[in-house]
Design a protein around this motif. Structure first.
Motif, mmCIF file in Angstrom:
data_model
loop_
_atom_site.group_PDB
_atom_site.id
_atom_site.type_symbol
_atom_site.label_atom_id
_atom_site.label_comp_id
_atom_site.label_asym_id
_atom_site.label_seq_id
_atom_site.Cartn_x
_atom_site.Cartn_y
_atom_site.Cartn_z
ATOM 1 N N GLY A 73 6.788 13.614 -3.941
ATOM 2 C CA GLY A 73 5.860 13.814 -2.833
ATOM 3 C C GLY A 73 6.518 13.573 -1.492
ATOM 4 O O GLY A 73 7.662 13.114 -1.402
ATOM 5 N N ASP A 74 5.773 13.887 -0.431
ATOM 6 C CA ASP A 74 6.267 13.658 0.927
ATOM 7 C C ASP A 74 6.073 12.213 1.361
ATOM 8 O O ASP A 74 6.858 11.688 2.162
ATOM 9 C CB ASP A 74 5.537 14.591 1.899
ATOM 10 C CG ASP A 74 5.720 16.056 1.552
ATOM 11 O OD1 ASP A 74 6.878 16.504 1.492
ATOM 12 O OD2 ASP A 74 4.699 16.740 1.320
ATOM 13 N N PHE A 75 5.017 11.567 0.833
ATOM 14 C CA PHE A 75 4.725 10.173 1.160
ATOM 15 C C PHE A 75 4.198 9.468 -0.077
ATOM 16 O O PHE A 75 3.634 10.111 -0.972
ATOM 17 C CB PHE A 75 3.682 10.090 2.286
ATOM 18 C CG PHE A 75 4.129 10.713 3.585
ATOM 19 C CD1 PHE A 75 4.900 9.997 4.482
ATOM 20 C CD2 PHE A 75 3.788 12.023 3.882
ATOM 21 C CE1 PHE A 75 5.317 10.577 5.678
ATOM 22 C CE2 PHE A 75 4.200 12.614 5.068
ATOM 23 C CZ PHE A 75 4.976 11.894 5.962
ATOM 24 N N VAL A 76 4.367 8.134 -0.115
ATOM 25 C CA VAL A 76 3.896 7.367 -1.273
ATOM 26 C C VAL A 76 2.542 6.720 -1.003
ATOM 27 O O VAL A 76 1.912 6.212 -1.927
ATOM 28 C CB VAL A 76 4.923 6.290 -1.683
ATOM 29 C CG1 VAL A 76 6.218 6.933 -2.140
ATOM 30 C CG2 VAL A 76 5.180 5.306 -0.543
ATOM 31 N N THR A 77 2.082 6.725 0.259
ATOM 32 C CA THR A 77 0.756 6.194 0.585
ATOM 33 C C THR A 77 -0.026 7.218 1.406
ATOM 34 O O THR A 77 0.560 8.046 2.125
ATOM 35 C CB THR A 77 0.826 4.875 1.390
ATOM 36 O OG1 THR A 77 1.285 5.150 2.711
ATOM 37 C CG2 THR A 77 1.744 3.866 0.707
ATOM 38 N N ILE A 78 -1.336 7.122 1.317
ATOM 39 C CA ILE A 78 -2.212 8.025 2.060
ATOM 40 C C ILE A 78 -2.126 7.734 3.556
ATOM 41 O O ILE A 78 -2.081 8.658 4.378
ATOM 42 C CB ILE A 78 -3.659 7.881 1.559
ATOM 43 C CG1 ILE A 78 -3.743 8.222 0.073
ATOM 44 C CG2 ILE A 78 -4.608 8.750 2.371
ATOM 45 C CD1 ILE A 78 -5.048 7.827 -0.574
ATOM 46 N N ALA A 99 -2.583 12.240 -8.949
ATOM 47 C CA ALA A 99 -3.287 11.239 -9.754
ATOM 48 C C ALA A 99 -2.651 9.868 -9.594
ATOM 49 O O ALA A 99 -1.428 9.729 -9.484
ATOM 50 C CB ALA A 99 -3.292 11.671 -11.215
ATOM 51 N N GLY A 100 -3.511 8.859 -9.589
ATOM 52 C CA GLY A 100 -3.041 7.486 -9.456
ATOM 53 C C GLY A 100 -4.063 6.637 -8.742
ATOM 54 O O GLY A 100 -5.018 7.157 -8.145
ATOM 55 N N THR A 101 -3.889 5.327 -8.800
ATOM 56 C CA THR A 101 -4.744 4.393 -8.074
ATOM 57 C C THR A 101 -3.987 3.903 -6.856
ATOM 58 O O THR A 101 -2.949 3.242 -6.983
ATOM 59 C CB THR A 101 -5.153 3.211 -8.963
ATOM 60 O OG1 THR A 101 -5.887 3.701 -10.097
ATOM 61 C CG2 THR A 101 -6.022 2.232 -8.202
ATOM 62 N N TYR A 102 -4.498 4.242 -5.693
ATOM 63 C CA TYR A 102 -3.849 3.897 -4.432
ATOM 64 C C TYR A 102 -4.547 2.676 -3.855
ATOM 65 O O TYR A 102 -5.656 2.764 -3.337
ATOM 66 C CB TYR A 102 -3.906 5.084 -3.474
ATOM 67 C CG TYR A 102 -3.113 6.270 -3.966
ATOM 68 C CD1 TYR A 102 -1.809 6.489 -3.539
ATOM 69 C CD2 TYR A 102 -3.654 7.151 -4.909
ATOM 70 C CE1 TYR A 102 -1.064 7.567 -4.029
ATOM 71 C CE2 TYR A 102 -2.920 8.220 -5.400
ATOM 72 C CZ TYR A 102 -1.635 8.430 -4.959
ATOM 73 O OH TYR A 102 -0.899 9.488 -5.443
ATOM 74 N N ARG A 103 -3.892 1.528 -3.969
ATOM 75 C CA ARG A 103 -4.470 0.273 -3.492
ATOM 76 C C ARG A 103 -4.083 0.087 -2.030
ATOM 77 O O ARG A 103 -3.070 -0.532 -1.716
ATOM 78 C CB ARG A 103 -4.010 -0.888 -4.370
ATOM 79 C CG ARG A 103 -4.536 -0.809 -5.794
ATOM 80 C CD ARG A 103 -4.095 -1.994 -6.644
ATOM 81 N NE ARG A 103 -4.700 -1.947 -7.970
ATOM 82 C CZ ARG A 103 -4.201 -1.299 -9.007
ATOM 83 N NH1 ARG A 103 -3.049 -0.626 -8.864
ATOM 84 N NH2 ARG A 103 -4.803 -1.305 -10.173
ATOM 85 N N GLU A 104 -4.887 0.648 -1.172
ATOM 86 C CA GLU A 104 -4.612 0.572 0.259
ATOM 87 C C GLU A 104 -5.906 0.737 1.048
ATOM 88 O O GLU A 104 -6.875 1.324 0.576
ATOM 89 C CB GLU A 104 -3.598 1.633 0.689
ATOM 90 C CG GLU A 104 -3.969 3.070 0.325
ATOM 91 C CD GLU A 104 -2.941 4.065 0.850
ATOM 92 O OE1 GLU A 104 -2.649 4.044 2.068
ATOM 93 O OE2 GLU A 104 -2.445 4.887 0.041
ATOM 94 N N LYS A 105 -5.886 0.185 2.239
ATOM 95 C CA LYS A 105 -6.997 0.312 3.178
ATOM 96 C C LYS A 105 -6.607 1.424 4.150
ATOM 97 O O LYS A 105 -5.556 1.353 4.797
ATOM 98 C CB LYS A 105 -7.207 -1.013 3.903
ATOM 99 C CG LYS A 105 -8.491 -1.121 4.705
ATOM 100 C CD LYS A 105 -8.600 -2.531 5.277
ATOM 101 C CE LYS A 105 -9.794 -2.684 6.203
ATOM 102 N NZ LYS A 105 -11.056 -2.840 5.450
ATOM 103 N N VAL A 106 -7.432 2.465 4.228
ATOM 104 C CA VAL A 106 -7.062 3.681 4.953
ATOM 105 C C VAL A 106 -8.014 3.908 6.123
ATOM 106 O O VAL A 106 -9.236 3.735 5.993
ATOM 107 C CB VAL A 106 -7.097 4.905 4.010
ATOM 108 C CG1 VAL A 106 -6.735 6.176 4.762
ATOM 109 C CG2 VAL A 106 -6.168 4.695 2.820
ATOM 110 N N GLU A 107 -7.450 4.343 7.261
ATOM 111 C CA GLU A 107 -8.282 4.692 8.408
ATOM 112 C C GLU A 107 -7.720 5.931 9.104
ATOM 113 O O GLU A 107 -6.527 6.005 9.388
ATOM 114 C CB GLU A 107 -8.377 3.542 9.407
ATOM 115 C CG GLU A 107 -9.299 3.853 10.572
ATOM 116 C CD GLU A 107 -9.737 2.630 11.341
ATOM 117 O OE1 GLU A 107 -10.590 2.785 12.249
ATOM 118 O OE2 GLU A 107 -9.252 1.526 11.050
#
Length: 364
Positions: A73-78, A99-107
Motif C-alpha cells: 500500500g501507499d500508507f500503513v495508517t488511514i 482488510a484489517g483492524t486499524y487501531r487509530e483515532k482518525v480525523e
C-alpha cells in the motif's frame, strides 16, 4: 412573518395533540389540519433554505491504498493517507482501505473535502479506538463527547463504503456519567455512508450537523446511540440496542423552529435487548420520523421521552408511518407523538428530505 406564522401554527398544533379543530380561547386562533399540512410541507420542502446548493464530485482524480503491510500500500495508517492530501483538496480522492483492524483515532479536517473511503467489507475493514468523554486529553482536561470519536469527519462531500467504525469502550452501567463513547462523528454537510457499521454503546453515532444519507448501515448502541442535530435520512438500516435496562435510540438536538434538521428512518429495522425509547427530546424542537420500519418488542409502549421537560411535549415532532412488528403499535404512545397520514409522511420518506436530488444522483 412566515416564520412567525409557522411558529404559531406548530405551537398550537402541538397543544392540540390531534387533527381536529381546536380553538385557543386566549386569542381566538384556530388550528386546522390544512394549516398543519402547510407547515409539514414547508419543513419537508425540496429546498432547505439554510443549506447552500450542493455540487458533488463523484469521479476520482486520485486513488490511495492503505495496507497494514507497507509492501502492498501507499500508507500503513488511514490518518497518514489523509494527511498526504493538499490542505485545500478540490477533487474526489478515493482512499481504499484493505482488510484489517486499524487501531487509530482518525480525523478529517474541514479543508479536505471530496474524500471517499472504501473498505473490503464492514466485517473485514475495521477502524477502532476506545476514548470516552471522561478521559483526559493532552491538555489534561476531559475530552468530552465531541472529542471522544474514533473517527471524526469535518469536511463536506465525504463518502464511506464497507467499513466498520467502532468505539471499544465497554457498555457503561445505567446512569453512569462521562461514559459517552462516539464511534463516528460527522460534523459536515453532504456525507454518505453505504454498507457501513457503527459499533459502540452510549452515543455511538454523533450525527452532528449537515445533510447525511445512511444506506444499508448497521448501528449498535445503548443510550442515545444516534444523536445530534443533522438533517439525515437512514434508509434500510439495522438499528440494534445492546442494553439490559432502559435505552434510547435517538436524541435529536433541534433547538429552534428555524433549524431545518431532523432524523428520518425509512425501511429500517429495530432489534436488540432491553427496553428502548425511539427517542429522547434532547432539543426543544426535536424531530424524528419512522416509516415502513420493523420494530421488535423491545420498544417501550410509550415510545418517546420528553427529557424531563413537559414543555418540550408542545414543540417536538415525533411521528410513525406504516411501521410493523410487536413494538410498532401506536395505541399506547405518548399523546404528543403522531401516527402520520400518507400526505404527512411524504416529505420525510425520500431523498428529497435531504435535498438528495442535488448531491446523490448516479451514486448507486
Amino acid at each position: 412573518m412566515l416564520v412567525q406564522n409557522l411558529f404559531v401554527l406548530v405551537t398550537l398544533f402541538s397543544i392540540a395533540s390531534s387533527s381536529s379543530l381546536v380553538p385557543n380561547e386566549s386569542n381566538g386562533l384556530v388550528v386546522t389540519e390544512e394549516a398543519y399540512m402547510s407547515w409539514v410541507k414547508y419543513m419537508g420542502s425540496l429546498r432547505h433554505s439554510l443549506f447552500q446548493k450542493a455540487q458533488n464530485k463523484l469521479k476520482p482524480c486520485r486513488t490511495i491504498k492503505v495496507n497494514k503491510n507497507p509492501k502492498y500500500g501507499d500508507f500503513v495508517t488511514i490518518q497518514k493517507a489523509i494527511d498526504s492530501l493538499p490542505p485545500m483538496n478540490l477533487c474526489r480522492v478515493l482512499i481504499f482501505i484493505t482488510a484489517g483492524t486499524y487501531r487509530e483515532k482518525v480525523e478529517i479536517p474541514a479543508t479536505k473535502a471530496f474524500i471517499s473511503m472504501e473498505g473490503e467489507g464492514a466485517d473485514k475493514t475495521i477502524v477502532e479506538w476506545s476514548d470516552t468523554a471522561e478521559k483526559k486529553g493532552q491538555s489534561g482536561q476531559p475530552l468530552g463527547t465531541f472529542s471522544s470519536a474514533t473517527f471524526a469527519v469535518n469536511s463536506p462531500y465525504f463518502i464511506a463504503k464497507n467499513i466498520t467504525f467502532k468505539n471499544k469502550a465497554p457498555l457503561p452501567p445505567s446512569g453512569a456519567l462521562g461514559k459517552q463513547a462516539v464511534a463516528l462523528r460527522i460534523s459536515a454537510d453532504t456525507a454518505v455512508f453505504i454498507d457501513c457499521k457503527f459499533v459502540g454503546a452510549q452515543d455511538t453515532l454523533y450525527d452532528h450537523i449537515g445533510r447525511h444519507y445512511f444506506k444499508n448501515c448497521y448501528i449498535e448502541g445503548s443510550v442515545d446511540f444516534i444523536f445530534g442535530n443533522g438533517l439525515s435520512l437512514y434508509d434500510g438500516c439495522h438499528l440494534r440496542a445492546i442494553t439490559n435496562s432502559y435505552g434510547a435510540l435517538t436524541a435529536q438536538k433541534r433547538d429552534s423552529l428555524l433549524e431545518e434538521t431532523g432524523f428520518s428512518f425509512v425501511n429500517c429495522k429495530v432489534t436488540g435487548s432491553g427496553a428502548l425509547y425511539l427517542g429522547r427530546a434532547w432539543g426543544t424542537f426535536s424531530r424524528v420520523v419512522f416509516a415502513y420500519t420493523y420494530m421488535d418488542k423491545i420498544i417501550t409502549p410509550r415510545g418517546w421521552y420528553d427529557w424531563g421537560d413537559k414543555n418540550r411535549e408542545m414543540t417536538v415532532f415525533y411521528g410513525q408511518y406504516k411501521c410493523t412488528g410487536p413494538g410498532a403499535s401506536s395505541g399506547s404512545r405518548v399523546s404528543w407523538s403522531r401516527e402520520l397520514t400518507q400526505q404527512e409522511a411524504e416529505p420525510f420518506i425520500s431523498v428529497s428530505f435531504i435535498d438528495g436530488h442535488e448531491w446523490l444522483p448516479n451514486m448507486f
